[in-house]
Every structure is written in C-alpha cells, then in structure tokens.
Motif scaffolding. Sequence first.
Motif, PDB file in Angstrom:
ATOM      1  N   ARG A 198       7.520   4.262  -9.854  1.00 28.86           N
ATOM      2  CA  ARG A 198       8.352   3.408  -8.994  1.00 28.86           C
ATOM      3  C   ARG A 198       9.807   3.809  -9.139  1.00 28.86           C
ATOM      4  NH1 ARG A 198      10.729  -1.905  -9.011  1.00 28.86           N
ATOM      5  NH2 ARG A 198      10.489  -2.889  -6.958  1.00 28.86           N
TER       6      ARG A 198
ATOM      7  N   GLU B  67      12.529   2.535  -7.783  1.00 27.92           N
ATOM      8  CA  GLU B  67      13.558   1.508  -7.614  1.00 27.92           C
ATOM      9  C   GLU B  67      14.416   1.387  -8.874  1.00 27.92           C
ATOM     10  OE1 GLU B  67      15.818  -1.197  -5.645  1.00 27.92           O
ATOM     11  OE2 GLU B  67      14.185   0.018  -4.831  1.00 27.92           O
TER      12      GLU B  67
ATOM     13  N   HIS C 246      11.422   8.055 -13.259  1.00 26.74           N
ATOM     14  CA  HIS C 246      10.599   6.929 -13.690  1.00 26.74           C
ATOM     15  C   HIS C 246       9.154   7.414 -13.748  1.00 26.74           C
ATOM     16  CE1 HIS C 246      13.520   3.451 -12.374  1.00 26.74           C
ATOM     17  NE2 HIS C 246      13.952   4.125 -13.424  1.00 26.74           N
TER      18      HIS C 246
END
Length: 232
Positions: free
Chosen positions: A179, A181, A175
Amino acid sequence: MAIKHWPEHDRPREKLVKLGPEALSDSELLALFIGSGCNGLDAVQSARRLLENHGPLRRLMDMDASRLRKLPALGPARACKLVAALELASRHLLADLERGDSICDPGSAGRYFKLRLRARPQEVFAALFMDTRNRTLAYEELFTGTIDTATVYPREVVRRALLHNAAAVIVSHNHPSGRAEPSASDREITSQLFEALGLVGVRLVDHVVVGDGPPVSMAERGWLKRDPFART
C-alpha cells in the motif's frame, strides 16, 4: 495441438512481430521464454498454469533464480534467462534517468524509484541527488529497515547532499506491504527533510512512496511547496 500448428496470427512469436509486444497477454509473453511446454501442455498452457499457481505476474517476476528454477516448465536455464531479461529491461529504463537527463515531473521520478525499490522485501529509504537543472548526479540508498519501517536521519541526508554538491533532492521509500499511501510519519519526516535541506540551500523536490500500483508523489498531493519541479 502444438503451437506451430496454430493459425499464424495466434502464435505468440508471429503476433509479437506483427503487432508488437504490447499485444501479447502475460501468458503469451512468458511462453516465449518457456519455448516448449511440459506434462502434455504447450508453452502457452504451461505459462498460464504458472501464473495461476504462482502469479500474478508481478509476484512471479519478483522471485529470484533459485526459486524460479524449481517451478514447472522453467528449470535452471530458463529461470536464469528470465531473470537476466528482467534485469536488462530494468537497466535500460533506468539508463534514461541516469545519463544526466532532467527529471521534470513526478511521473518520471515515480517510475525511477519504482524500478529501484518495488521488489525490496524491507523498507528502504533512498535519495536522488540533482543539480540546479534537475539533472541526476547520484542515487543512494541511505537507510534500510524492517518490513514496515526504516529510521531516517535528516542530518545524514543533508550531509550526502552537500557531499554531492546537490542543488535539489528527491527522496523515496517503499512500502513492502504493497500500500503506497503515505503515513503520518512519512509526512512528518518529509517536513523535517524540507526544513533541514532548506537551511543549506537544497530543494526537496519530492518524496515518492512506492508500493503496488502507481507510486504516490507528495509533491503532486500538494504537500510540498508549489511547483517543486521548477528549475532554479
């Protein structure tokens, strides 16, 4: 005061020899490459100013030689030495996983893919193909996208796994925003890959998402089958 006039225990080179590199601050490590300061500053002060104006360290180290050479206290020769040192460090760390050793936990996979993908400006989807004992056979970057997306085709991942005669696969993507996640679409493509690879008898061991900070392992999150790192 020049560094050579500092107390011996405060000088970066002597401190490294006595206590090891982990005892040095970012600016002290950088100062060892700079060697000497500029504009009335010593090497440590010059390094601190570099980090203040162009840091933090990760951002500074992600610059290529053409950008580093323009920064104060560096120039062409020092910039090239710094880039070369970073590449040597990366190759040394990668060699442990590329010499046929087994990848036996999510942490090892995360470190491997972080070295490969963290600094990439576009989203890249990669795969590590392994044998029945989770030993590495091949690493491939299969799909490259834009700053925030990359289209993944499970059929192509399956085709490459069969080409390498792989028994297991770990996939990863970065990413660039930082981030790590996983998104809903990340989880969806993981599910598709799990099913597609399973149809030809290949285990999907993990899907690792790389960003700033620690990589995120979907296996560790429990989003794949239990004990995915177990060897067949």
